[in-house]
Design an enzyme around this catalytic site. Structure first.
Site, PDB file in Angstrom:
ATOM      1  N   SER A  44       0.864  -1.172   0.000  1.00 55.48           N
ATOM      2  CA  SER A  44       0.000   0.000   0.000  1.00 55.48           C
ATOM      3  C   SER A  44       0.902   1.222   0.000  1.00 55.48           C
ATOM      4  CB  SER A  44      -0.891  -0.010   1.259  1.00 55.48           C
ATOM      5  OG  SER A  44      -1.617   1.192   1.375  1.00 55.48           O
ATOM      6  N   HIS A 157      -3.535  -5.662   2.366  1.00 55.00           N
ATOM      7  CA  HIS A 157      -2.633  -6.575   3.073  1.00 55.00           C
ATOM      8  C   HIS A 157      -3.255  -7.945   3.297  1.00 55.00           C
ATOM      9  CE1 HIS A 157       0.025  -3.192   4.947  1.00 55.00           C
ATOM     10  NE2 HIS A 157       0.126  -3.281   3.640  1.00 55.00           N
ATOM     11  N   GLU A 166      -5.647  -2.193   8.680  1.00 56.98           N
ATOM     12  CA  GLU A 166      -5.069  -2.695   9.919  1.00 56.98           C
ATOM     13  C   GLU A 166      -5.912  -2.316  11.125  1.00 56.98           C
ATOM     14  OE1 GLU A 166      -0.953  -1.647  10.586  1.00 56.98           O
ATOM     15  OE2 GLU A 166      -0.567  -1.531   8.441  1.00 56.98           O
ATOM     16  N   ASP A 244      -5.683   1.624  10.904  1.00 53.53           N
ATOM     17  CA  ASP A 244      -5.142   2.178   9.666  1.00 53.53           C
ATOM     18  C   ASP A 244      -6.139   1.863   8.563  1.00 53.53           C
ATOM     19  OD1 ASP A 244      -3.804   2.958   7.398  1.00 53.53           O
ATOM     20  OD2 ASP A 244      -2.227   1.444   7.534  1.00 53.53           O
ATOM     21  N   GLU A 290      -4.886   6.071  11.480  1.00 58.36           N
ATOM     22  CA  GLU A 290      -3.974   6.371  10.382  1.00 58.36           C
ATOM     23  C   GLU A 290      -4.706   6.367   9.045  1.00 58.36           C
ATOM     24  OE1 GLU A 290      -0.374   4.030   8.074  1.00 58.36           O
ATOM     25  OE2 GLU A 290      -0.712   3.580  10.198  1.00 58.36           O
ATOM     26  N   ASP A 317      -0.136   9.037   6.369  1.00 56.29           N
ATOM     27  CA  ASP A 317       0.885   8.170   5.781  1.00 56.29           C
ATOM     28  C   ASP A 317       1.032   8.502   4.300  1.00 56.29           C
ATOM     29  OD1 ASP A 317       2.573   6.158   4.917  1.00 56.29           O
ATOM     30  OD2 ASP A 317       1.132   4.541   5.196  1.00 56.29           O
ATOM     31  N   HIS A 370       7.198  -0.275   9.870  1.00 57.59           N
ATOM     32  CA  HIS A 370       7.764  -1.240   8.931  1.00 57.59           C
ATOM     33  C   HIS A 370       7.042  -1.121   7.598  1.00 57.59           C
ATOM     34  CE1 HIS A 370       4.382  -4.369   9.882  1.00 57.59           C
ATOM     35  NE2 HIS A 370       3.944  -3.142   9.833  1.00 57.59           N
TER      36      HIS A 370
END
Length: 425
Positions: A44, A157, A166, A244, A290, A317, A370
């Site tokens: 992403s 993801h 997330e 997120d 996020e 982000d 990460h």
């Protein structure tokens, strides 16, 4: 000649946690110090991220090979760095950026430049006999990050029916990093039992979180809170929730229109998503959100922050991509109150430090992260302590490339002993 002068630099194509090629760089100094650093890769990704150079040859790794990036290290960067003292981090990073000559590192590749940048920092630390976190952060580097553990995956993801990317468990009430890690690891294992009891799949996504097909995005929060309680913890006191959305992935125009196709939400506007967030923040112990909106939805982001910025951490982000130019605009326009920080998003250690510093100087938080395509390299763990920003996401309590970062943080905590600090804000 200094003993910490660079003697050789060499790059090698290796594989990341998704089995895709990435760059590993070896740096050797005059005193015999030899280290390596491996570069992560995102799935992403923000439109304005530094360029991850790929070969584009369909006959090798589906076009994802990185031989060109490795050749750029070996043939262009290496000859320029021989004889330079590895402690000259800022000068070395600037030299590579100038060699590249583009705004987004498209010529040499951010993966080539970052691999060298990380390896140089690691070599300098080792040559001087100091831990990497201490070398990068100085004598006061002793704050361990709160591990925001991704325990339910969706979006890009995972291959499931959850729009948001997330759902994280945040052990903000723990007395130490090691205890915080235990809190969320126990919650992760408890969640697995709950999912099994409900007949949900317990396979994991790219970052190690479970990826079941759920009835809604909200069910993900409720399952995590059930796991928190069954693991023996108090929601909101011991463990809170972070989200997120990675909203760019389900935005139809990357500005103000969205489509929550999996969870039945349908087409929504920025205002609709803000209203949803206000409802959830009032109902659940959410402390961080996020990318609640898309990377070009600057107006929507500012509205979101105005509505919820005094209650939660609003993290940009894709909209900021660890770039001081965009972070500075965000500060001026009150777009968020925190930026996600990813080394490979900007492409050098020095520029990443600059991004963190800019955030902290203006009262923002810097959320270290990460990437979904990771390696066993633990540079990020040391970097998080060096920056002292207070929180980090490195995936779940599964997949060794994620746990490598957490285990390195346990080592750092043990090294610091009673000098270690741990707190949310």
């Amino acid at each position: 000649m200094s003993q910490s002068d660079i003697r050789s630099v060499r790059a090698l194509e290796v594989l990341d946690s998704r089995g895709n090629p990435t760059v590993r760089v070896f740096v050797t100094l005059q005193d015999g110090t030899k280290v390596s650093a491996s570069v992560p890769s995102g799935a992403s990704t923000g439109e304005y991220e530094a360029v991850e150079l790929r070969d584009g040859d369909p006959n090798r790794y589906g076009g994802k090979g990185v031989r060109k990036a490795c050749a750029n290290v070996n043939e262009i960067i290496a000859p320029e760095l021989i004889g330079i003292d590895a402690t000259e981090q800022a000068m070395i990073d600037r030299l590579m950026i100038e060699l590249d000559g583009t705004e987004n590192k498209a010529r040499l590749g951010a993966n080539a430049i970052l691999g060298v940048s990380m390896a140089v920092a690691r070599a300098a630390a080792q040559s001087h006999g100091v831990e990497l976190y201490r070398y990068l952060g100085g004598a006061e580097a002793r704050r361990l990050p709160v591990p925001c553990m991704n325990i339910l995956n969706g979006g890009e993801h995972a291959d499931n029916s959850v729009d948001f990317q997330e759902f994280m468990a945040v052990p903000l009430g723990a007395p130490s990093f090691s205890e915080g890690l235990r809190y969320v690891a126990e919650t992760f294992h408890t969640l697995k039992k709950i999912l099994e009891s409900k007949g949900y799949a317990t396979s994991v996504g790219d970052e190690g979180g479970f990826a079941p097909n759920l009835g809604s995005n909200e069910e993900a929060i409720e399952l995590i809170l059930e796991a928190v309680e069954k693991a023996g913890y108090v929601p909101g006191e011991d463990i809170a929730i972070a989200i997120d959305s990675a909203a760019t992935s389900f935005s139809t125009d990357k500005k103000g229109h969205y489509n929550l196709k999996w969870s039945g939400g349908g087409e929504m506007t920025s205002d609709d998503l803000i209203a949803l967030a206000e409802k959830w923040v009032a109902k659940y112990p959410i402390v961080l959100w996020e990318d609640p909106l898309a990377e070009e939805d600057w107006e929507g982001f500012a509205k979101f922050t105005k509505a919820l910025g005094d209650k939660i951490e609003v993290v940009g982000d894709d909209i900021f991509v660890t770039n001081t130019k965009f972070i500075r605009r965000g500060i001026e326009e009150h777009t968020a109150n925190a930026s996600l920080i990813k080394l490979n998003q900007i492409g050098s250690v020095t520029e990443t430090v600059d991004a963190v510093t800019l955030c902290l100087e203006h009262g923002w938080r810097a959320f270290l992260s990460h990437r979904s395509g990771e390696t066993a390299d633990t540079f990020l763990a040391d970097f998080a302590v060096a920056m002292g920003s207070g929180h980090l996401k490195s995936g779940s309590a599964s997949r060794s490339e994620r746990l490598a970062k957490y285990n390195r943080l346990l080592e750092i905590e043990d090294d610091l002993q009673s000098n270690a600090k741990y707190y949310w804000k």
